[in-house]
Enzyme design. Structure first.
Site, PDB file in Angstrom:
ATOM      1  N   GLU A  34      47.335  65.454  26.740  1.00  0.00           N
ATOM      2  CA  GLU A  34      46.379  64.621  25.997  1.00  0.00           C
ATOM      3  C   GLU A  34      44.963  65.190  26.029  1.00  0.00           C
ATOM      4  O   GLU A  34      43.996  64.455  25.811  1.00  0.00           O
ATOM      5  CB  GLU A  34      46.372  63.189  26.557  1.00  0.00           C
ATOM      6  CG  GLU A  34      47.705  62.467  26.508  1.00  0.00           C
ATOM      7  CD  GLU A  34      48.210  62.166  25.100  1.00  0.00           C
ATOM      8  OE1 GLU A  34      47.660  62.700  24.122  1.00  0.00           O
ATOM      9  OE2 GLU A  34      49.178  61.405  25.011  1.00  0.00           O
ATOM     10  N   HIS A  77      52.378  53.029  23.492  1.00  0.00           N
ATOM     11  CA  HIS A  77      51.987  54.106  24.396  1.00  0.00           C
ATOM     12  C   HIS A  77      51.286  53.572  25.664  1.00  0.00           C
ATOM     13  O   HIS A  77      51.864  53.636  26.745  1.00  0.00           O
ATOM     14  CB  HIS A  77      51.085  55.087  23.615  1.00  0.00           C
ATOM     15  CG  HIS A  77      50.772  56.344  24.330  1.00  0.00           C
ATOM     16  ND1 HIS A  77      50.417  57.516  23.687  1.00  0.00           N
ATOM     17  CD2 HIS A  77      50.715  56.638  25.648  1.00  0.00           C
ATOM     18  CE1 HIS A  77      50.189  58.460  24.584  1.00  0.00           C
ATOM     19  NE2 HIS A  77      50.373  57.947  25.778  1.00  0.00           N
ATOM     20  N   TYR A 102      26.699  44.756  35.240  1.00  0.00           N
ATOM     21  CA  TYR A 102      27.679  44.156  36.149  1.00  0.00           C
ATOM     22  C   TYR A 102      28.820  45.138  36.408  1.00  0.00           C
ATOM     23  O   TYR A 102      29.093  46.015  35.614  1.00  0.00           O
ATOM     24  CB  TYR A 102      28.250  42.867  35.509  1.00  0.00           C
ATOM     25  CG  TYR A 102      29.203  42.134  36.401  1.00  0.00           C
ATOM     26  CD1 TYR A 102      28.729  41.291  37.401  1.00  0.00           C
ATOM     27  CD2 TYR A 102      30.579  42.299  36.276  1.00  0.00           C
ATOM     28  CE1 TYR A 102      29.612  40.627  38.232  1.00  0.00           C
ATOM     29  CE2 TYR A 102      31.452  41.642  37.099  1.00  0.00           C
ATOM     30  CZ  TYR A 102      30.966  40.806  38.079  1.00  0.00           C
ATOM     31  OH  TYR A 102      31.844  40.164  38.913  1.00  0.00           O
ATOM     32  N   HIS A 160      49.544  53.989  31.551  1.00  0.00           N
ATOM     33  CA  HIS A 160      50.577  53.197  30.869  1.00  0.00           C
ATOM     34  C   HIS A 160      50.802  51.909  31.678  1.00  0.00           C
ATOM     35  O   HIS A 160      51.861  51.716  32.261  1.00  0.00           O
ATOM     36  CB  HIS A 160      51.891  53.983  30.797  1.00  0.00           C
ATOM     37  CG  HIS A 160      51.832  55.264  30.029  1.00  0.00           C
ATOM     38  ND1 HIS A 160      52.919  56.120  29.909  1.00  0.00           N
ATOM     39  CD2 HIS A 160      50.829  55.858  29.334  1.00  0.00           C
ATOM     40  CE1 HIS A 160      52.584  57.176  29.181  1.00  0.00           C
ATOM     41  NE2 HIS A 160      51.300  57.050  28.825  1.00  0.00           N
TER      42      HIS A 160
HETATM   43  P1  13P Z   1      50.508  64.627  30.870  1.00  0.00           P
HETATM   44  O1  13P Z   1      51.355  64.780  32.129  1.00  0.00           O
HETATM   45  O2  13P Z   1      50.655  65.822  29.963  1.00  0.00           O
HETATM   46  O3  13P Z   1      49.083  64.295  31.194  1.00  0.00           O
HETATM   47  O4  13P Z   1      51.119  63.437  30.012  1.00  0.00           O
HETATM   48  C1  13P Z   1      51.191  62.126  30.486  1.00  0.00           C
HETATM   49  C2  13P Z   1      50.959  61.118  29.412  1.00  0.00           C
HETATM   50  O5  13P Z   1      50.789  59.961  29.748  1.00  0.00           O
HETATM   51  C3  13P Z   1      50.903  61.498  27.995  1.00  0.00           C
HETATM   52  O6  13P Z   1      50.418  60.464  27.216  1.00  0.00           O
END
Ligand code: 13P
Length: 216
Positions: free
Chosen positions: A76, A158, A211, A97
């Site tokens: 990313e 995602h 804050y 995530h």
């Molecule tokens: P990377 O291990 O390449 O950082 O990928 C993890 C990820 O969450 C891709 O969205």
């Protein structure tokens, strides 16, 4: 702004990655973190488990460049680079995530003003960027747009991105955003939650200036 050295920043990044997983806002090798450094960024390597990650595996990339040979940066790197380029006040980008933020992102829902703490993310919504394949320019464009005037956004199907003037601030906000997502998810089990007005969120934003955790 931080005057931490390259080595300090590499340690901070690895500590924050491990902290994300301990806090339950990320899992496995998912997620990635970058910190602005000189005319570039320090960014986590791709697909390295956080417990095994070493400081020399953190990749330095100039903001006007693409990855070279050697250790490969996070897949990313584009959205990290493009956010740091578009937002001069931002020094840290955290992608994760988290379970509840990702549930909402899968449903393509933005987070509305169910709680006044949404003001910490810069406005009365946390937008959800449309889906695009991980690592693509298209995803990067969507992320920069969804983050306009905000410090957090969701990415459809995602996860989440948060940004901050420091890594400590971005990590603090990541937990707050996942908490908001969890609260909104809970409300949806009962019905349609009432929302705070845009004017009230602006009022809260003014009162909350400064804050949260401080600069590093
Ligand atoms: P990377 O291990 O390449 O950082 O990928 C993890 C990820 O969450 C891709 O969205």
């Amino acid at each position: 702004m931080s005057i931490a050295s390259d080595q300090d920043k590499r340690h901070q990044i690895i500590d924050a990655c491990r902290e994300m997983n301990r806090l339950g806002i990320n899992q496995g090798t998912s997620g990635n973190i970058s910190l602005r450094h000189d005319d570039g960024m320090l960014i986590t390597p791709t697909s390295v488990p956080y417990n095994a990650m070493q400081v020399d595996q953190i990749v330095f990339m100039k903001l006007d460049s693409e990855p070279g040979g050697g250790q490969r940066p996070s897949s990313e790197w584009r959205f990290h680079r493009d956010i740091l380029k578009a937002r001069p006040e931002v020094n840290a980008v955290v992608h994760a995530h988290p379970p509840f933020a990702t549930v909402l992102a899968i449903m393509g829902r933005e987070i509305p003003a169910v709680h006044y703490m949404i003001a910490c993310a810069g406005g009365d919504t946390i937008r959800c960027a449309p889906y695009a394949t991980f690592g693509t320019e298209e995803l990067s464009r969507h992320a920069v747009t969804a983050l306009a005037d905000r410090s957090a956004c969701l990415l459809a199907h995602h996860g989440m991105i948060v940004v901050g003037t420091s890594l400590a601030k971005a990590m603090w906000l990541a937990v707050e955003v996942e908490t908001l997502a969890r609260q909104y998810h809970g409300c949806l089990q009962i019905g349609t939650p009432p929302l705070l007005s845009k004017a009230e969120i602006e009022n809260v934003r003014t009162r909350m200036a400064g804050y949260g955790v401080g600069e590093e």
